[in-house]
Design an enzyme around this catalytic site. Structure first.
Site, PDB file in Angstrom:
ATOM      1  N   HIS A  74       3.333  -3.256  -6.005  1.00  0.00           N
ATOM      2  CA  HIS A  74       3.014  -1.942  -5.388  1.00  0.00           C
ATOM      3  C   HIS A  74       4.334  -1.428  -4.467  1.00  0.00           C
ATOM      4  O   HIS A  74       4.381  -0.343  -3.892  1.00  0.00           O
ATOM      5  CB  HIS A  74       1.561  -1.985  -4.777  1.00  0.00           C
ATOM      6  CG  HIS A  74       1.550  -2.479  -3.362  1.00  0.00           C
ATOM      7  ND1 HIS A  74       0.936  -3.843  -3.042  1.00  0.00           N
ATOM      8  CD2 HIS A  74       2.226  -2.061  -2.076  1.00  0.00           C
ATOM      9  CE1 HIS A  74       1.167  -3.923  -1.722  1.00  0.00           C
ATOM     10  NE2 HIS A  74       1.575  -2.912  -0.949  1.00  0.00           N
ATOM     11  N   ASP A 105      -0.143  -8.141  -8.587  1.00  0.00           N
ATOM     12  CA  ASP A 105       0.509  -7.506  -7.518  1.00  0.00           C
ATOM     13  C   ASP A 105       1.850  -8.107  -7.234  1.00  0.00           C
ATOM     14  O   ASP A 105       2.326  -8.089  -5.891  1.00  0.00           O
ATOM     15  CB  ASP A 105      -0.132  -7.053  -6.335  1.00  0.00           C
ATOM     16  CG  ASP A 105       0.436  -6.015  -5.441  1.00  0.00           C
ATOM     17  OD1 ASP A 105       1.320  -5.388  -5.868  1.00  0.00           O
ATOM     18  OD2 ASP A 105      -0.124  -6.061  -4.294  1.00  0.00           O
ATOM     19  N   SER A 187       4.206  -5.786   3.167  1.00  0.00           N
ATOM     20  CA  SER A 187       3.790  -6.119   1.656  1.00  0.00           C
ATOM     21  C   SER A 187       5.075  -6.482   0.939  1.00  0.00           C
ATOM     22  O   SER A 187       6.266  -5.943   0.958  1.00  0.00           O
ATOM     23  CB  SER A 187       3.495  -4.725   1.035  1.00  0.00           C
ATOM     24  OG  SER A 187       1.979  -4.467   1.325  1.00  0.00           O
TER      25      SER A 187
END
Lengths: 579, 378
Positions: A74, A105, A187
């Site tokens: 992402h 992911d 992230s």
């Protein structure tokens, strides 16, 4: 003035000393020093990722000196095929997408321009337990404009956590839950264990009504899961996770039962049925549905893994091949940048038109980098698949010398159970004759490939594929790609896999990772059927050329035979046409 | 937001406050507490470095505490009303302490032990003034906390929080554990209307985010696994949008829990027709509006605004310049939303206080100060 500052420094010193005495437990100071040393060691491996246009970004971590780095899908999907990566040396590097895992992911990128990048050692995430200390490094809130990563330190709150799919594909299975502060921008960044080894990729935080900030629960994708997909990612794939081809439900007493099963699945062909009790999968005991989902979720499609089930009180172990979780077309749109951000319109007065652009050096990607990206359906970046193909194909070097023998092949030998065989692989047709077994004939005039000889799973077709590989190589096939690595037959040997397709036949070629040797292959006559599994037990010398002289042939659950090859007669194509 | 309130004894007050807690302007803290929290945290920062030295015993602690914490699944499920919570075992026969919440509004709740065993839990008794409920499951030989072994700790104590926050664990997975430090031991300055919390006694304030969705009913322990308290509900100050992580000391709950288990329990709530949940009687009622010569409009609906209807001639209010039709907005620093809260605020006054009242008159704010007189009736 001077004396005043002197006094101040004395005072300050005094305070520091007395402060030291307050917290002077040696263990405390030692722990602090250990932490700062670890942070110093791992910080150079942490990547601040930015999209090329400067909008958005996240974190990543280098895992090899040649620049491979892990991040979240992402994060990279918002950045495009090429992105900018800052390290704590203050330098901004170009990077290219390599492989993506939209379900898990995860994304693999490659930083460019050096072959001596600092890299993080991979740890064993299964060794983590609740209460262990962890470090999260990254670029939360994109604070690190100088690319110095932010460090947070906290505790493992739970392991083997299952997080339900969010949105479409995203599913966090078997993940690590930490109270280490993870925030937007973290992230894709690394989670290190107390020893400074990479144990996870931070990717998700519990977000409820408090806004997008940490509330004490962050989730990291375990590095052990990523290891399973690593070679597929290096192969430039859009990787897919696996399913069993069966659904499970909880039974009484914390047992897990097969609820329904697809008859087209390998698990069904191996004998698994509804209401069978699943005892273990991939070597881990199964006590709940979530546990099963957790374990299943960390494996790539196409892997074969052991499954133990119980029926009528009897335990049975099978090796099941796992089908893909998604259809190919489902994941295909994942490649490339997500819907491009609309250009932010910035009004300009006519006279300042383009003046900014004129002054700034234009950030053009060097031509040598541009060729590092190649689009192809099913791949995030086919360029890297070609690199891996070349690497693995070195395993065919010992089989050199067959190129000039594309004509007729006649193989003679005997089986371990006292059968004699003669197999003819001619350009027009293939045939097999035995003294005991049923004979086989396969024409090569565009008729369908069949299970010839019967019960072998298409041994003739399989050997024909092998002949094509040795004589013509990749150009003989309509599809040729590097798949990744997997444990061979669900066991300990790890093999690199090449996949070829020609008409209806798909072959998977297995090259032992440790030495690159071709150790066997499976040939499938079509989808959702058992393959003809050929394993090379021994190699021999046939007129100066290497070829397996002892082969095991399996089809489904049965051993078709073990054959010793005594001689191979060959002709070149020109000789064949002369005759 | 739907809220099921009907079936249980005593539930009206608890539900009501629960509802307001989520929806209404909830302000439960005065600033000094936050200040002390921050100071406490910065002083204590130094102590945290000792952490890594004790990793082995930490995992032992977690292994011994986790089996005593349970996951509870019950009513709820709509937005912000999660249907899951935490609790902890306090007897080998399956007595479970948890917070009194909407989750328990269903007839039975599902209790899942650390080993994945699932039981039907029944509410033995709730005690809304303590925001507490005791459940019972039919089981024996369970690991449990002996409440008599629970300890009190001071600020600076390093603690672990165990709970099923965010429903991360559903079956045989252990609950989540997070680490933190007790930043303060204080009293929740809960004041009805303006500052309100479901629990109003002494609390530990923790520097970690212990109070998450589903975490209420979990436990706070020391690093060697000794029980300290029960994690409270989520609590937000809407003025500052800050969240308070508070934990109720076991010492505040022990007696009630023991009474409930032994069957000798009488709720502190005085009588059922008093829907103020037992808090009314304790609340001071030293002054009312008439003492200052203020007559408000009749308090007929639940949230009657505090409009002045009449001013008694010759009264303090008249001297101070208050008028009929003024809307009272503040008493002191506290927002007055209703006649009810005005009554509360005035009830707290002491003689000699300077009563500052802010009213809205037409489009202007007018502020007056009245010296609170001695009251002959005291």
């Amino acid at each position: 003035m001077k004396s005043l500052s002197g006094l101040l420094s004395i005072l300050t010193g005094f305070i520091v000393i007395s402060g030291g005495a307050f917290a002077a437990e040696p263990a405390v100071l030692q722990a602090e020093q250990t932490r700062t040393e670890i942070v110093k060691k791992v910080a150079p491996t942490v990547v601040a990722i930015f999209s090329s246009d400067g909008n958005g970004g996240g974190s990543g971590v280098l895992i090899s000196p040649d620049g491979y780095a892990l991040s979240n899908y992402h994060v990279t999907s918002a950045c495009g095929d090429f992105m900018k990566c800052g390290l704590n040396d203050g330098v901004l590097y170009d990077a290219v997408i390599v492989g993506i895992d939209p379900t898990g992911d995860v994304a693999l990128i490659k930083l460019l321009g050096r072959d001596d990048f600092p890299s993080a050692p991979l740890g064993d995430s299964d060794a983590l337990v609740a209460g262990d200390w962890t470090y999260a490094l990254g670029n939360p809130f994109l604070l690190a404009t100088d690319f110095q990563p932010t460090v947070t330190f906290g505790m493992v709150s739970g392991v083997h956590r299952y997080q339900y799919p969010a949105g479409t594909f995203l599913e966090y299975t078997d993940c690590i839950q930490v109270d280490t502060s993870i925030n937007p921008g973290n992230s894709g960044g690394p989670l290190f264990n107390a020893a400074g080894e990479l144990v996870g990729i931070n990717g998700r935080i519990a977000v409820e009504k408090r806004g997008r900030v940490n509330v004490g629960a962050g989730y990291a994708i375990s590095i052990n899961q990523i290891k399973h997909f690593m070679d597929q990612l290096r192969g430039g794939h859009i990787v897919d996770h696996a399913t069993l081809g069966a659904t499970v439900r909880s039974g009484p007493d914390r047992i897990v039962l097969v609820d329904s099963i697809l008859e087209s699945s390998d698990a069904y062909r191996r004998g698994l049925r509804e209401d069978d009790e699943i005892i273990s999968f991939a070597g881990r005991p199964i006590g709940s549905v979530n546990q099963f989902k957790n374990i299943l979720g960390i494996y790539p499609k196409g892997w074969s893994l052991p499954l133990v089930y119980r029926r009528d009180g009897k335990k049975q172990e099978i090796i099941v091949e796992l089908p893909a979780l998604h259809g190919r077309s489902e994941l295909a749109p994942s490649a490339g940048p997500k819907t491009p951000r609309p250009h932010r319109h910035q009004p300009k007065s006519p006279d300042e038109k383009d003046s900014a652009e004129a002054k700034l050096p234009k950030d053009e990607l060097p031509a040598e980098y541009k060729k590092l990206f190649e689009k192809k359906a099913g791949f995030a970046n086919y360029y890297f698949n070609k690199q891996e193909q070349q690497r693995v194909l070195a395993g065919l070097v010992p089989f050199a010398g067959w190129q000039d023998a594309a004509g007729k092949w006649t193989l003679s030998g005997k089986s371990a159970d006292g059968d004699n065989l003669q197999i003819k692989l001619f350009p027009q047709a293939l045939s097999a004759q035995f003294t005991k077994r049923a004979p086989g004939l396969q024409k090569l005039d565009d008729t369908d490939f069949l299970d010839e000889p019967p019960g072998s799973g298409g041994l003739l077709a399989a050997l024909y594929q092998f002949k094509l590989l040795l004589t013509e190589g990749a150009p003989a096939f309509t599809e040729f790609s590097y798949y990744g690595s997997q444990p061979l037959d669900g066991r300990a040997t790890t093999v690199d896999v090449l996949i070829t397709k020609k008409s209806t036949i798909e072959c998977r070629w297995y090259f032992r990772v440790t030495d690159g040797a071709l150790v066997g292959f499976d040939s499938y006559l079509g989808p959702d059927v058992d393959g003809c599994e050929i394993r090379f037990l021994q190699l021999g010398d046939f007129q100066g050329r290497r070829f397996p002289n002892r082969l095991s042939v399996r089809y489904g659950d049965t051993q078709y035979g073990v054959f010793d090859l005594l001689s191979i007669e060959t002709t070149s194509l020109s000789e064949t046409s002369k005759q | 937001m739907r809220h099921r309130c009907s079936s249980k004894n005593n539930s009206a007050a608890a539900c009501d406050s629960g509802l307001r807690r989520i929806e209404g302007p909830v302000n439960f803290l005065r600033v000094p507490l936050f200040r002390s929290l921050i100071v406490g945290m910065s002083v204590l920062g130094l102590l945290i470095v000792a952490n890594t030295a004790s990793a082995q015993s930490t995992s032992e602690t977690i292994a011994s505490v986790s089996p005593k914490v349970v996951k509870i699944f019950g009513a709820g499920g709509s937005k912000n009303l999660y249907a899951y919570g935490s609790g902890f075992l306090v007897s080998p026969q399956g007595h479970i302490v948890t917070v009194w919440s909407h989750i328990l509004d269903s007839d039975t709740v599902s209790v899942v032990l650390n080993d994945g065993r699932r039981f039907e839990g029944k509410v033995v008794a709730p005690e809304p003034p303590l925001d507490l409920a005791v459940l019972k499951i039919e089981a024996e030989g369970l690991p449990y906390f002996d409440l008599n072994q629970a300890i009190s700790v001071g600020p600076g104590t390093r603690v672990l929080g165990f709970s099923n926050a965010f429903k991360v664990a559903t079956g045989d997975e252990p609950v989540s554990v997070i680490h933190g430090v007790v930043a303060a031991k204080t009293s929740l300055a809960a004041r009805r209307g303006a500052f309100e919390s479901p629990y109003t006694g002494p609390v530990y304030v923790v520097d970690a985010v212990t109070n998450n969705a589903g975490a209420a009913g979990g436990v706070l322990t020391t690093w060697d696994g000794r029980l300290v308290g029960m994690i409270g509900k989520e609590l937000r100050n809407t003025q500052t949008n800050t969240w308070l992580n508070y934990v109720m000391p076991i010492s505040e709950l022990r007696e009630t829990v023991e009474q409930i288990i032994s069957g000798r329990f009488n709720s502190k709530k005085p009588d059922d027709d008093d829907d103020e949940g037992g808090l009314t009687k304790k609340r001071p009622n030293r002054y009312d509006a008439a003492d200052f010569g203020i007559i408000t409009i009749p308090d007929v609906v639940a949230r009657t605004p505090a409009y002045i209807d009449r001013i008694l001639p010759g009264s303090l209010a008249e001297t101070a310049g208050l008028h009929p039709n003024d809307l009272i907005l503040f008493v002191g620093e506290n927002l007055v939303q209703t006649c009810h809260t005005l009554k509360d605020e005035l009830g707290r006054l002491e003689s000699g206080d300077q009563l500052k009242i802010v009213v809205r008159r037409d489009d202007k704010l007018v502020s007056v100060v009245i010296s609170v007189p001695k009251k002959m009736t005291e």
